[in-house]
Design an enzyme around this catalytic site. Structure first.
Site, PDB file in Angstrom:
ATOM      1  N   ARG A 172       0.846  -1.195   0.000  1.00 30.39           N
ATOM      2  CA  ARG A 172       0.000   0.000   0.000  1.00 30.39           C
ATOM      3  C   ARG A 172       0.879   1.240   0.000  1.00 30.39           C
ATOM      4  NH1 ARG A 172      -4.533   0.924   4.609  1.00 30.39           N
ATOM      5  NH2 ARG A 172      -2.798   1.651   5.878  1.00 30.39           N
TER       6      ARG A 172
ATOM      7  N   SER B 146     -12.195  -3.481   2.291  1.00 29.19           N
ATOM      8  CA  SER B 146     -12.262  -2.876   3.622  1.00 29.19           C
ATOM      9  C   SER B 146     -13.711  -2.624   4.003  1.00 29.19           C
ATOM     10  CB  SER B 146     -11.499  -1.548   3.652  1.00 29.19           C
ATOM     11  OG  SER B 146     -10.136  -1.761   3.394  1.00 29.19           O
TER      12      SER B 146
ATOM     13  N   LYS C  35      -4.137   5.926   9.593  1.00 33.07           N
ATOM     14  CA  LYS C  35      -5.315   6.129   8.746  1.00 33.07           C
ATOM     15  C   LYS C  35      -6.292   7.063   9.459  1.00 33.07           C
ATOM     16  CE  LYS C  35      -7.869   3.681   5.241  1.00 33.07           C
ATOM     17  NZ  LYS C  35      -8.208   2.423   4.601  1.00 33.07           N
TER      18      LYS C  35
END
Lengths: 224, 224
Positions: free
Chosen positions: B41, B111, B143
């Site tokens: 990511r 997700s 996040k």
């Protein structure tokens, strides 16, 4: 086999500049005025939104079957939308990788801003690329990170080299209606415009004016 | 057919947090300590850089053949790298679209941060999804835009529903070694970690500690 592609008047969309109008409405109006190809570009959109935008643009040109719709950068979106092609920059996935993903039946364009970048593009295996976008002709507020302006003389030289190497060449960057004829006279296969159509109060009228200007210097249609 | 996938200890990479070490070095070290799967990511990387990063991570795990490498979000990169799978968020391309692009032989994760999002995932055609990432367990600095924390009770409920619907479930968000055992005890198939490995001075040691904590609460290996 690639779809027939006419880049004479190539609209590159800008969602903000089109606003508050939907991009697809501006595209539909501009195509009615003579836009021959559309590139869907929105660097700020999520892939999900870009896919929806691409499909909306495709629907907007469905009655103009000669008008190709190309997606900027997002190969996945181009595949899902079954777009006619993809246009990438020097920092995107390499064109060899993109060609591997999109297969032989889609158009592939690459932005080129110097002789060195053009030479690299011309050295690619035959069939990798279809078109180079030579930029910027002049500096432009829609792409402040673009390299130094190539000017008309630079465009003329690069376009000749591109076409000698079997690639179509379009010019982009700061092209208004008042300057379209002199750009077309450099020998490019077409011109790309963003602001000149996306900010136009009447995109049909603006496209018509651009086509008239292009017609002053060269045959209106170049189909590869 | 999907590759065998063991999400017991699922490392999600963060390029900044790994720095100044190359991500691939951290991955290699973490896999030596017991990481069972890796998701690449990097929301800030260009697709070109993300492809290079993915290939570097694949090379780093080549001697650990049970360790799948999944790409976050970038379907085009996953295809070009021939990655084992893709993981997308709610704002990325829809999982139905992604499945159409990646075909039947790649893992697809999504997700999920609420019961409503899980219900939507469970309503998808069978074979669309393989895994849901339940997040966040706790709030996490990596996040900041994540939704409200689900907590252990929330993870337990969602994991049970996911597994009843045939999907693997992993938990992500704020999981440190000290909390790994209680997360594993909720019944998830695995835990995802970012900071706990990417910022570790010794990722091998950190992964080993995490695996020991996971082993305290449940069988160490879950292979689907």
């Amino acid at each position: 086999m690639r779809p027939p592609f006419d880049p004479t008047l190539y609209l590159v969309t800008d969602t903000e500049l089109c606003g508050p109008r939907p991009v697809a409405d501006v595209v539909r109006a501009a195509v009615a005025g003579g836009v021959t190809a559309v590139q869907v570009r929105d660097k700020n959109a999520s892939r999900r939104d870009l896919l929806a935008l691409t499909r909306a643009v495709q629907a907007a040109v469905v009655d103009a079957p000669g008008v190709c719709v190309v997606v900027n950068d997002a190969v996945d979106v181009a595949l899902l939308a079954d777009a006619d092609g993809v246009h990438v920059g020097q920092d995107d996935l390499s064109v060899v990788e993109v060609r591997a993903l999109v297969g032989p039946d889609r158009l592939l364009g690459l932005s080129v801003s110097s002789r060195a970048e053009l030479d690299a593009a011309l050295a690619l295996p035959t069939g990798t690329l279809d078109l180079v976008g030579l930029s910027p002709v002049w500096s432009t507020p829609t792409k402040p990170d673009a390299g130094p302006a190539l000017g008309l003389a630079g465009i003329r030289d690069l376009a000749a080299a591109a076409r000698a190497g079997g690639l179509a060449a379009v010019a982009i960057g700061g092209i208004s209606a008042g300057r379209a004829a002199e750009v077309a006279a450099t020998g490019v296969d077409g011109i790309c415009v963003v602001s000149a159509l996306c900010t136009a109060a009447d995109p049909t009228d603006a496209a018509r004016t651009l086509r008239q200007e292009l017609g002053r210097s060269r045959p209106a249609e170049v189909t590869r």
